[in-house]
Enzyme design. Structure first.
Site, PDB file in Angstrom:
ATOM      1  N   SER A  76       8.213 -14.572  50.599  1.00  0.00           N
ATOM      2  CA  SER A  76       7.327 -14.251  51.712  1.00  0.00           C
ATOM      3  C   SER A  76       6.417 -13.112  51.300  1.00  0.00           C
ATOM      4  O   SER A  76       6.820 -12.227  50.535  1.00  0.00           O
ATOM      5  CB  SER A  76       8.173 -13.849  52.923  1.00  0.00           C
ATOM      6  OG  SER A  76       7.436 -13.006  53.791  1.00  0.00           O
TER       7      SER A  76
ATOM      8  N   GLU B 233       9.910 -28.603  52.722  1.00  0.00           N
ATOM      9  CA  GLU B 233       9.110 -28.666  53.954  1.00  0.00           C
ATOM     10  C   GLU B 233       7.847 -29.508  53.755  1.00  0.00           C
ATOM     11  O   GLU B 233       7.469 -30.302  54.622  1.00  0.00           O
ATOM     12  CB  GLU B 233       8.701 -27.252  54.385  1.00  0.00           C
ATOM     13  CG  GLU B 233       9.864 -26.400  54.842  1.00  0.00           C
ATOM     14  CD  GLU B 233       9.460 -24.942  54.901  1.00  0.00           C
ATOM     15  OE1 GLU B 233       8.751 -24.551  55.837  1.00  0.00           O
ATOM     16  OE2 GLU B 233       9.834 -24.184  53.987  1.00  0.00           O
TER      17      GLU B 233
ATOM     18  N   HIS C 250      24.432 -37.601  65.071  1.00  0.00           N
ATOM     19  CA  HIS C 250      23.806 -36.748  66.112  1.00  0.00           C
ATOM     20  C   HIS C 250      23.758 -35.282  65.671  1.00  0.00           C
ATOM     21  O   HIS C 250      23.735 -34.385  66.510  1.00  0.00           O
ATOM     22  CB  HIS C 250      24.556 -36.851  67.447  1.00  0.00           C
ATOM     23  CG  HIS C 250      24.866 -38.252  67.857  1.00  0.00           C
ATOM     24  ND1 HIS C 250      24.043 -39.015  68.642  1.00  0.00           N
ATOM     25  CD2 HIS C 250      25.924 -39.051  67.546  1.00  0.00           C
ATOM     26  CE1 HIS C 250      24.569 -40.214  68.824  1.00  0.00           C
ATOM     27  NE2 HIS C 250      25.711 -40.265  68.155  1.00  0.00           N
TER      28      HIS C 250
ATOM     29  N   LYS D 265      13.044 -12.973  51.910  1.00  0.00           N
ATOM     30  CA  LYS D 265      12.948 -14.414  52.150  1.00  0.00           C
ATOM     31  C   LYS D 265      13.025 -15.260  50.888  1.00  0.00           C
ATOM     32  O   LYS D 265      12.530 -14.901  49.832  1.00  0.00           O
ATOM     33  CB  LYS D 265      11.637 -14.756  52.875  1.00  0.00           C
ATOM     34  CG  LYS D 265      11.559 -14.332  54.313  1.00  0.00           C
ATOM     35  CD  LYS D 265      12.673 -14.881  55.196  1.00  0.00           C
ATOM     36  CE  LYS D 265      12.616 -16.374  55.399  1.00  0.00           C
ATOM     37  NZ  LYS D 265      11.432 -16.799  56.153  1.00  0.00           N
TER      38      LYS D 265
END
Ligand code: ARG
Length: 467
Positions: free
Chosen positions: A276, A289, A155, A282
């Protein structure tokens, strides 16, 4: 000129031609189309439908057309509806009326089904290799992880400490199933439809086994209608790709979480990260992803094909032309995701100190404490309740579980020793468990499983290379 100009006059309307053409995507079938035509020539020759000289002329012309396609000097015409039409048109240009014999006893329906099976079998071979390469990379990363451990989650809440190697190998086992599943799909793709004709076979004395053997298929069809209608092999590979994509998506999601400041478990190599355009600080896990994102597309390709197939009457319908783009796309996207994730895992750095700190949370020992009571005769349900009460107290009072236990009757120093750093993971001793003892056996089992999968994979690749 169309292939059917004897029957229908005037050629296709422009928008009809544009809408129905498949050359834009099926030109990548050129190698298997030439392979299939060579095998068909062998079948025609064996049936006495071509003289040796005609067969040699056709084989030479097919070789020349293949060389033009390979060198990218092949000139496509607007009238080339698909790769099959284009190849045959060019063969006939090169050798005239002998070229016009190539399509004897053959339809594009059995031709395209044959080509696609050949392409699919080759793609399966390359995908299995790529899947096993990623499994091997995870296996190696697991070896490098040594005795590092982290919280195992259920979980997404901390549950019990597990070895990092155990966690990484969990992904490798899923990939091994993917490789197995793809190899299983190959067994059903391994049947030649060539000789089924348009749908009913032929009046000519053609033996489909001649072409099947030449193409490396171990069997041929029993039913010509099924042979030209069947796209199960495409659906199966799309399913295998979708499920493997789901596995990669879960790995990607995990890397996204682990590389966040909140987890801080992992840092990707700069070569596998992006920055970025605006935020100078970043470092983004784009490969992870996209591995997650591509899964949606792979699932879409599978469901799209199933929807295309579901209402089709037997036998061939033009709808079947819609089988190729999802197949080509899924194979290419999955291959890309496998390669990128492999690079991520091969070069990632795991912050094992942050993992250990998170895993050494006293709550991770709760079940060991209950099992300590079990060994001393307490029924598990009672032990679970008793420890649950102590955990609740620790949380309420904002103190460590071990400090609550220390003040409790019925627990001695041995109980307190359960809280030793790393102890909880070392105590996971059962077969297949998360600790170092079963880990040794798992390592050997995974080694053997990868070896076995590799040798199965090499026979797949051989089957396509020989054909
Ligand atoms: N491009 C077509 C396909 O991929 C070839 C078969 C066309 N056959 C036909 N009978 N119209 O399915």
């Amino acid at each position: 000129m169309t292939l059917w100009s004897g029957r229908l006059g005037g050629g296709l309307a422009d928008e009809m031609a544009a809408f129905t053409a498949s050359l834009g995507f099926d030109r990548q079938l050129w190698q298997v189309d030439i392979q299939g035509s060579r095998a068909h020539v062998a079948g025609l020759r064996a049936a006495g439908l071509l003289s040796d000289a005609e067969a040699e002329a056709l084989l030479a012309a097919l070789g020349d057309v293949g060389a033009e396609l390979d060198a990218d000097t092949f000139v496509f015409l607007d009238s080339d509806e698909d790769i099959h039409t284009a190849v045959e048109r060019r063969v006939t240009e090169l050798i005239g009326s002998t070229g016009a014999k190539l399509h004897t006893g053959r339809s594009r329906n059995d031709q395209v089904a044959t080509d696609l099976r050949l392409w699919t079998r080759h793609a399966i071979g390359t995908l299995v290799d790529a899947v096993l390469d990623l499994a091997t990379t995870l296996h190696e990363a697991a070896d490098r992880a040594g005795d590092a451990y982290l919280p195992g989650y259920t979980h997404l809440q901390r549950a019990q400490p597990v070895l990092l190697s155990h966690h990484l190998r969990a992904h490798a086992w899923a990939l091994l199933r993917d490789a197995e599943r793809l190899a299983d799909a190959d067994a059903r793709a391994d049947s030649s439809p060539l000789g089924a004709g348009a749908l009913a076979g032929s009046s000519l004395p053609l033996d489909p086994t001649v072409a099947a053997r030449a193409l490396g298929f171990s069997t041929t069809f029993h039913n010509s209608i099924d042979a030209v209608s069947d796209r199960d092999f495409v659906a199966e590979v799309l399913f295998c790709a979708a499920l493997c994509g789901v596995h990669l998506s879960r790995m990607g999601e995990e890397l996204v979480l682990w590389t966040s400041a909140e987890f801080g478990f992992c840092e990707l190599d700069d070569r596998y990260s992006t920055g970025s355009s605006m935020l100078p600080q970043k470092k983004n896990p784009d490969a992870a992803e996209l591995a997650r994102g591509k899964a949606g597309r792979l699932i879409g390709n599978l469901t799209g094909l199933l929807a295309t197939l579901k209402g089709l009457p037997l036998a061939y319908n033009r709808d079947l032309q819609e089988d190729k783009e999802p197949l080509f796309d899924s194979v290419a996207q999955l291959r890309g995701a496998l390669g990128a994730l492999r690079g991520c895992y091969a070069t990632a750095t795991f912050n094992t100190e942050a993992m250990a700190v998170a895993a050494d949370d006293d709550d991770g020992v709760a079940v060991d404490l209950a099992e300590w009571l079990v060994v001393r005769g307490t029924p598990f349900r009672d032990a679970h309740h008793a420890v649950g009460v102590l955990v609740a107290q620790a949380h309420e009072r904002g103190i460590r579980l071990r400090d609550v236990v220390a003040a409790e009757d019925g627990f001695d120093d041995e109980a307190l020793s359960l809280f030793e750093r790393g102890g909880a993971v070392r105590r996971r001793t059962t077969p297949g468990g998360a600790g170092p003892l079963p880990g040794t056996f798992q390592r050997a089992a995974l080694d053997a499983a990868i070896d076995a999968a590799r040798s199965r994979a090499s026979s797949l690749t051989r089957a396509t290379a020989e054909s």
